[in-house]
Design an enzyme around this catalytic site. Structure first.
Site, short mmCIF file in Angstrom:
data_model
loop_
_atom_site.label_atom_id
_atom_site.label_comp_id
_atom_site.label_asym_id
_atom_site.label_seq_id
_atom_site.Cartn_x
_atom_site.Cartn_y
_atom_site.Cartn_z
N ASN A 1 -59.99 -30.74 -53.20
CA ASN A 1 -60.74 -31.11 -51.74
C ASN A 1 -59.83 -30.93 -50.67
O ASN A 1 -58.64 -30.65 -50.84
CB ASN A 1 -60.81 -32.82 -51.89
CG ASN A 1 -61.66 -33.36 -50.68
OD1 ASN A 1 -62.59 -32.65 -50.08
ND2 ASN A 1 -61.27 -34.47 -50.08
N HIS B 1 -58.94 -32.44 -46.99
CA HIS B 1 -58.82 -33.62 -45.95
C HIS B 1 -58.31 -33.36 -44.65
O HIS B 1 -57.39 -32.66 -44.67
CB HIS B 1 -58.30 -34.65 -46.80
CG HIS B 1 -58.59 -36.12 -46.17
ND1 HIS B 1 -59.55 -36.66 -46.13
CD2 HIS B 1 -57.49 -36.88 -45.49
CE1 HIS B 1 -59.43 -37.86 -45.44
NE2 HIS B 1 -58.09 -37.96 -45.00
N SER C 1 -54.82 -31.23 -45.10
CA SER C 1 -54.34 -31.06 -46.68
C SER C 1 -55.39 -30.52 -47.72
O SER C 1 -56.53 -31.14 -47.61
CB SER C 1 -53.81 -32.61 -47.03
OG SER C 1 -52.90 -33.10 -45.74
N ASP D 1 -58.58 -39.72 -52.02
CA ASP D 1 -57.79 -38.86 -51.01
C ASP D 1 -56.33 -39.08 -51.41
O ASP D 1 -55.77 -39.13 -50.42
CB ASP D 1 -58.15 -39.02 -49.63
CG ASP D 1 -59.57 -38.83 -49.07
OD1 ASP D 1 -59.90 -38.06 -49.40
OD2 ASP D 1 -60.12 -39.59 -48.18
C1 GRF Z 1 -63.98 -30.88 -42.71
O1 GRF Z 1 -63.50 -31.39 -41.63
C2 GRF Z 1 -63.31 -31.30 -44.09
O2 GRF Z 1 -61.87 -31.54 -43.71
C3 GRF Z 1 -64.07 -32.58 -44.43
O3 GRF Z 1 -65.40 -32.48 -44.00
C4 GRF Z 1 -65.45 -31.22 -43.04
C5 GRF Z 1 -66.42 -30.06 -43.58
O4 GRF Z 1 -66.46 -29.31 -42.54
N1 GRF Z 1 -63.79 -33.14 -45.75
P1 GRF Z 1 -67.62 -27.99 -42.95
O5 GRF Z 1 -68.80 -28.34 -43.75
O6 GRF Z 1 -66.66 -27.07 -43.98
O7 GRF Z 1 -67.69 -27.30 -42.04
#
Ligand code: GRF
Length: 195
Positions: A108, A110, A137, A146
């Site tokens: 993932n 984050h 991260s 997370d």
């Molecule tokens: C990003 O900020 C990511 O860190 C979080 O969700 C958002 C996704 O953005 N987990 P996208 O859909 O890739 O534009």
């Protein structure tokens, strides 16, 4: 589905999919086997179609429980036999059973410098705390939200006058660099799950 030697990847999204786009654009030596969204109107689905990647929508609202949804989601992911499952803005809490099934095979991204600011509103919380730096991260997914081992991070400065939105945009630029890079390193065997 590509041949047996491919490093198969399935990406899960819920929204814009800008991280998915960065992964597509990086032209990694991987096989992007499918993009699965829990929302039919996620723009990331359009990005996937443009790139010729199979898409699926599995709407969580069609299922009575989280466990029911996750069981179907797992079935659909496994159909593609991926080496790695990439959560890219997938806005669902996953059941422990599903997470365990993909232990060491699911990552993932984050938008904070973990272990700081797990959960939501990370940018506002970093500004509120008076932090000088923020960041993002990439981490392995484990049952605690997370909290899985971090495999790559990037920092950005927090400027005076930053809002959550201006900071989010600066962090997102870095997300688009480190997420493809993390996948590249996992696919090449440079980074391995060790637990
Ligand atoms: C990003 O900020 C990511 O860190 C979080 O969700 C958002 C996704 O953005 N987990 P996208 O859909 O890739 O534009």
């Amino acid at each position: 589905m590509g041949n047996d030697k491919d490093f198969g990847v399935v990406v899960l999204i819920s929204g814009s999919g800008s991280n998915l786009q960065a992964i597509i654009d990086a032209r990694l030596p991987i096989s992007l086997r499918a993009v699965i969204s829990n929302k039919a109107n996620a723009y990331g689905l359009e990005r996937a179609r443009q790139a010729g990647i199979p898409t699926e929508v599995i709407d969580h609202r069609d299922y009575a429980s989280r466990a029911d949804f996750d069981a179907v989601l797992q079935q659909h992911i496994d159909h593609y036999q991926p080496e790695l499952v990439v959560l890219a803005g997938f806005m669902r809490i996953l059941t422990d059973g599903l997470v365990e099934h993909y232990r060491g095979r699911m990552i993932n991204i984050h938008p904070s410098l973990l272990p700081k600011y797990r959960g939501t509103n990370t940018h506002a919380r970093a500004i509120e705390a008076g932090d000088a730096v923020a960041g993002c991260s990439v981490h392995w997914v484990t049952p605690e939200l997370d909290a899985g081992p971090v495999l790559l991070q990037a920092e950005v400065p927090i400027h005076p006058g930053d809002s959550a939105d201006t900071l989010a945009a600066r962090v997102l630029e870095q997300e688009h660099k480190i997420y493809p890079e993390a996948i590249r390193r996992i696919a090449s065997g440079e980074i391995r799950w060790q637990q």
